[in-house]
Motif scaffolding. Structure first.
Motif, short mmCIF file in Angstrom:
data_model
loop_
_atom_site.label_atom_id
_atom_site.label_comp_id
_atom_site.label_asym_id
_atom_site.label_seq_id
_atom_site.Cartn_x
_atom_site.Cartn_y
_atom_site.Cartn_z
N PHE A 54 17.57 -20.23 17.53
CA PHE A 54 18.94 -20.75 17.53
C PHE A 54 18.89 -22.27 17.68
O PHE A 54 18.31 -22.77 18.63
N PRO A 55 19.52 -22.99 16.73
CA PRO A 55 19.59 -24.44 16.91
C PRO A 55 20.63 -24.79 17.99
O PRO A 55 21.47 -23.95 18.33
N ASP A 56 20.54 -26.01 18.49
CA ASP A 56 21.43 -26.42 19.60
C ASP A 56 22.91 -26.14 19.32
O ASP A 56 23.63 -25.70 20.19
N LEU A 59 24.05 -22.76 20.24
CA LEU A 59 23.88 -22.29 21.61
C LEU A 59 25.21 -22.45 22.35
O LEU A 59 25.37 -23.29 23.22
N SER A 60 26.18 -21.66 21.94
CA SER A 60 27.51 -21.78 22.54
C SER A 60 28.05 -20.40 22.89
O SER A 60 27.53 -19.39 22.45
N ARG A 61 29.11 -20.44 23.64
CA ARG A 61 29.78 -19.22 24.05
C ARG A 61 30.33 -18.47 22.84
O ARG A 61 30.41 -17.25 22.84
#
Lengths: 84, 302
Positions: A54-56, A59-61
């Motif tokens: 997963f790229p930055d 990386l979220s909700r």
């Protein structure tokens, strides 16, 4: 099928407060008890299973909010998005 | 002199004997003039919270290993932990230890862990002592302690060990949120009153690793952590000098703290980073506190 596999991984690593089988693909995982800590284990397990990273910006909700959004993220990353 | 602005400011602080280097980055002695500002601001924090009649408790900067293990600090900040180890062997093992030291080898290997960890935040030792049922009005606690974070840095504001003065609220969600919001307002007012160019921003903790990015994003989306930031060395990257956090039922759940109606208690805290505030004051008003603006000196009682 990606969503089915994601569902299995969520059931192993999500530590949800309700059985994953009761959740629709679009169901809110955080509402079902997914904690931020469990998210980490879930992320690592998904990366291992699908051989993706997963790229930055993913990386979220939002990405981790449902089985459907996870499946779609994984498909996007593994370049296996169905080309109808 | 060009170069790293953090190192430059650090060198100025050391020249002025405000900080005394130890040889380890982020660990300093405090000169008298520096310490005086810490004490004045510490007392200012105490005055600012007096109307809430907090219980005043002081813990040493340690957390029991058992209680540390009940928190998720290792899951979230493993790189910042401070684990205390000591020697428990016999004469023969002692000889081995001394020989390794004399040979310039790593003598620390094999030293068993003690029952304590260095405390990562002033409020951590409080929660395990609060297990049980809170009074209906909840609790408000005044804490101050040195805290440890293993993050060696040349930024004088990023110390490995520094003091944090906190007010912690334990109670219902409404009580905890009121505390968080009220202290955001008060802290802003307090820092402005001493001439600091403060801004309140939504923030996240420096959670470890890539998984930590998800946690950080979640924390931001839920607006659980706010920081009060002030330019110290850099205007573009201002430094957090205080923060106010709402933990929801995180600690209530871990340590079985309940409200009068039996629900898990919610907690919130405001923390003032005393060394950072002193550094911001020295940077803003100069190294000689007798020359600071008179309203700032009056507010701090200098």
């Amino acid at each position: 099928m990606t969503a089915q596999k994601v569902r299995e991984i969520v059931s192993q690593h999500g530590r949800l407060s309700v059985p994953v089988a009761q959740l629709p693909d679009e169901g809110d995982l955080y509402g079902a008890g997914l904690t931020s800590l469990a998210t980490v284990g879930l992320m690592l397990a998904l990366e291992e299973e699908f051989d993706v990273e997963f790229p930055d910006n993913m990386l979220s909700r939002k990405t981790f909010g449902s089985i459907a959004s996870l499946a779609s993220a994984v498909e996007e990353l593994s370049g296996r998005r169905a080309s109808v | 002199m060009s170069g790293d602005p953090y190192q430059t400011y650090l060198a100025e602080l050391i020249d002025a004997r405000l900080l005394i280097p130890s040889g380890v980055r982020g660990v300093y002695g405090r000169g008298g003039a520096f310490e005086e500002i810490i004490e004045r601001f510490d007392a200012y924090v105490t005055r600012a919270g007096a109307d809430r009649q907090p219980e005043r408790i002081r813990f040493p900067p340690l957390l029991t290993r058992a209680n540390y293990s009940r928190t998720d600090h290792m899951e979230t900040f493993p790189n910042l932990m401070g684990s205390v180890h000591s020697f428990t062997g016999d004469d023969r093992a002692h000889l081995g230890l001394m020989n390794r030291k004399a040979a310039g080898e790593d003598w620390s290997e094999g030293l068993p862990a003690t029952e304590v960890m260095l405390t990562p935040a002033a409020c951590y030792p409080l929660y395990p002592t609060a297990t049980g049922t809170l009074p209906a009005e909840g609790r408000t606690v005044d804490l101050q302690s040195y805290v440890f974070r293993h993050e060696p840095s040349d930024d004088p504001a990023r110390m490995q060990i520094f003091r944090m003065h906190e007010y912690v609220r334990l109670g219902t969600p409404e009580q905890a949120l009121e505390h968080r919001n009220e202290w955001l307002r008060r802290a802003d007012e307090m820092l402005k009153a001493v001439g600091l160019d403060v801004k309140t921003v939504v923030a996240n903790d420096p959670f470890f690793g890539r998984g930590g990015r998800v946690m950080a994003a979640t924390q931001r989306e839920q607006e659980l952590k706010f920081e009060l930031v002030v330019p110290i060395v850099s205007a573009e990257k201002p430094t957090a000098v205080a923060s106010s956090n709402y933990h929801m039922e995180h600690f209530g759940h871990i340590f079985e703290i309940r409200t009068a109606d039996g629900a898990f208690a919610h907690t919130a805290c405001v923390g003032f980073g005393l060394e950072r505030i002193a550094l911001a004051l020295f940077r803003t008003h100069g190294f000689n506190s007798l020359r600071w603006p008179s309203d700032v000196r009056n507010t701090l009682g200098i």
